[in-house]
Design a protein around this motif. Structure first.
Motif, short mmCIF file in Angstrom:
data_model
loop_
_atom_site.label_atom_id
_atom_site.label_comp_id
_atom_site.label_asym_id
_atom_site.label_seq_id
_atom_site.Cartn_x
_atom_site.Cartn_y
_atom_site.Cartn_z
N ALA A 11 -3.86 -2.45 4.19
CA ALA A 11 -5.14 -3.62 3.65
C ALA A 11 -3.74 -5.43 4.34
CB ALA A 11 -5.93 -4.41 3.12
N MET A 12 -4.39 -5.61 4.88
CA MET A 12 -3.49 -7.22 4.78
C MET A 12 -3.85 -8.40 4.12
SD MET A 12 -2.51 -9.14 9.05
CE MET A 12 -4.31 -9.46 9.46
N LEU A 13 -3.16 -8.92 3.63
CA LEU A 13 -3.42 -10.24 3.23
C LEU A 13 -2.83 -11.41 4.01
CD1 LEU A 13 -0.25 -9.66 0.47
CD2 LEU A 13 -2.42 -9.71 -0.17
N GLY A 14 -3.89 -11.76 3.57
CA GLY A 14 -4.95 -13.51 4.81
C GLY A 14 -5.77 -13.00 5.59
N GLY A 15 -6.10 -11.27 5.48
CA GLY A 15 -7.85 -10.34 5.62
C GLY A 15 -8.31 -10.36 4.47
N PRO A 16 -9.51 -10.19 4.19
CA PRO A 16 -10.66 -9.51 3.48
C PRO A 16 -9.99 -8.47 2.14
CG PRO A 16 -11.59 -9.19 5.29
CD PRO A 16 -10.58 -9.95 5.73
N LEU A 17 -10.09 -8.64 1.96
CA LEU A 17 -9.92 -6.86 0.53
C LEU A 17 -10.33 -6.51 0.25
CD1 LEU A 17 -7.13 -9.53 -1.35
CD2 LEU A 17 -6.71 -8.18 1.00
N PRO A 18 -10.16 -5.40 0.29
CA PRO A 18 -12.06 -3.76 -0.69
C PRO A 18 -11.92 -3.93 -1.63
CG PRO A 18 -9.30 -3.02 -0.08
CD PRO A 18 -8.81 -4.10 0.67
N TRP A 19 -12.24 -4.76 -2.21
CA TRP A 19 -12.50 -4.78 -4.16
C TRP A 19 -13.23 -6.47 -4.33
CZ3 TRP A 19 -6.89 -4.38 -3.10
CH2 TRP A 19 -6.74 -2.74 -3.21
N PHE A 24 -3.55 -9.88 -10.67
CA PHE A 24 -1.92 -9.76 -9.87
C PHE A 24 -0.92 -9.75 -9.25
CE2 PHE A 24 -3.18 -13.29 -7.09
CZ PHE A 24 -1.79 -13.98 -6.36
N PHE A 25 -0.43 -8.82 -8.93
CA PHE A 25 0.83 -9.67 -9.34
C PHE A 25 1.53 -9.46 -7.49
CE2 PHE A 25 1.42 -5.49 -10.62
CZ PHE A 25 2.43 -4.51 -10.13
N SER A 26 2.68 -9.78 -6.83
CA SER A 26 3.20 -9.83 -5.79
C SER A 26 4.54 -10.56 -5.26
CB SER A 26 2.21 -10.50 -4.88
OG SER A 26 3.15 -10.28 -3.56
N THR A 27 5.80 -9.55 -4.99
CA THR A 27 7.67 -9.68 -4.75
C THR A 27 7.42 -9.91 -3.70
OG1 THR A 27 8.41 -7.77 -5.34
CG2 THR A 27 8.20 -9.37 -7.09
N GLY A 28 8.39 -10.72 -2.37
CA GLY A 28 8.25 -10.43 -1.80
C GLY A 28 7.82 -10.36 -0.46
N VAL A 29 6.70 -10.61 -0.88
CA VAL A 29 5.59 -10.71 0.43
C VAL A 29 5.19 -12.52 0.97
CG1 VAL A 29 3.07 -10.38 0.13
CG2 VAL A 29 4.74 -8.89 -0.41
N PHE A 30 5.59 -12.71 0.22
CA PHE A 30 4.99 -14.44 0.38
C PHE A 30 6.72 -15.25 0.73
CE2 PHE A 30 1.13 -13.87 -1.87
CZ PHE A 30 0.49 -14.65 -1.58
N THR A 31 7.01 -14.62 2.20
CA THR A 31 8.22 -14.93 2.51
C THR A 31 8.09 -15.12 4.16
OG1 THR A 31 10.44 -13.74 2.62
CG2 THR A 31 8.63 -12.56 2.98
N ILE A 32 9.03 -15.11 4.83
CA ILE A 32 9.54 -15.23 6.38
C ILE A 32 8.74 -14.32 7.19
CG2 ILE A 32 11.34 -15.87 8.15
CD1 ILE A 32 12.88 -16.34 6.03
N SER A 33 8.09 -15.50 7.85
CA SER A 33 6.82 -14.00 8.80
C SER A 33 6.39 -13.14 8.10
CB SER A 33 8.10 -13.26 9.66
OG SER A 33 9.02 -14.17 10.46
N HIS A 34 5.63 -12.88 7.18
CA HIS A 34 4.98 -12.39 5.85
C HIS A 34 3.39 -13.11 5.88
CE1 HIS A 34 8.40 -9.70 6.35
NE2 HIS A 34 8.12 -8.80 5.03
N ALA A 35 3.11 -12.42 5.02
CA ALA A 35 1.97 -13.40 4.45
C ALA A 35 1.60 -14.51 4.03
CB ALA A 35 1.55 -12.75 3.43
N PRO A 36 0.55 -15.12 4.86
CA PRO A 36 0.78 -16.60 4.56
C PRO A 36 -0.17 -17.20 3.50
CG PRO A 36 -1.65 -15.24 5.31
CD PRO A 36 -0.76 -14.11 4.84
N ALA A 37 0.61 -18.24 3.12
CA ALA A 37 -0.35 -18.84 1.74
C ALA A 37 -1.90 -18.82 1.72
CB ALA A 37 0.11 -20.46 1.78
#
Length: 211
Positions: free
Chosen positions: A110-118, A126-139
């Motif tokens: 799945a792509m962060l920024g779109g609908p999630l399948p849960w 939830f935890f997330s590292t290195g994803v909210f960075t340059i050219s990656h998932a939007p706020a």
């Protein structure tokens, strides 16, 4: 040399201009990602376990590794007593490697920024590292992550220095707080993503309680 190859791969993911280009960059990197990021001293997938352990008692429900990549965080959390972990990632190639670690009960593309399948309130945190960075998932992807986290649960994630303000993260933090969807719990100092290379690459970890 691993560091040179890793820096070239980092450049390719930081300059991806579309989700498709980002997925292709990670597909090309998947097979050598673990060794090359280790050569840079990449800390985040392991360090995030400290924040999870500080705020989330083991055994209270499933966790989501949002943007799990090759699944480096899963075994650390499993070793700390968190057996129920799901992962999502943009890259099927990275998910295949994550599945080989036997630390995730469920893996979804799945792509962060779109609908999630849960469904609403599915995860304890939830935890997330290195994803909210340059050219990656939007706020904006935080809205959907909060939706699938239960009330009283936690949002635990890193944000890169170069996108915290310019990527609108502070604005989204404020929107969710004003909407009484979460409240701030902890904000770390700036710290390095990599112990060996990229000394100027800094992140903060944020922790919010979902309301």
């Amino acid at each position: 040399m691993n560091i040179d190859k890793a820096n070239a791969a980092l450049d390719s993911v930081y300059t991806a201009e579309t989700p498709e280009a980002l997925a292709q960059a990670y597909a090309a990197w998947a097979a050598t990602y673990d060794g090359e990021t280790a050569s840079l001293g990449y800390l985040l997938p392991f360090l995030i376990a400290a924040w999870v352990a500080r705020h989330v008692p083991a055994g209270e429900g499933p966790l989501l590794d949002a943007g799990c990549g090759t699944g480096l965080s899963g075994p650390s959390l499993q070793a700390l007593g968190y057996p129920d972990i799901a992962g999502l990632d943009l890259s099927d190639d990275m998910l295949e490697i994550a599945g080989s670690r036997n630390a995730y009960g469920e893996l979804k593309q799945a792509m962060l920024g779109g609908p999630l399948p849960w469904p609403d309130g599915h995860f304890r945190a939830f935890f997330s590292t290195g994803v909210f960075t340059i050219s990656h998932a939007p706020a904006s992807g935080l809205h959907e992550l909060v939706r699938i986290t239960k009330k009283g649960g936690h949002a635990i994630f890193t944000v890169r220095d170069q996108v915290l303000e310019s990527g609108g993260f502070r604005d989204v933090f404020a929107e969710l707080e004003q909407a009484k969807k979460w409240r701030p719990v902890e904000e770390s100092p700036w710290f390095r993503c990599y112990a060996i290379a990229e000394p100027e690459a800094l992140v903060k970890t944020f922790v919010f309680e979902v309301l």
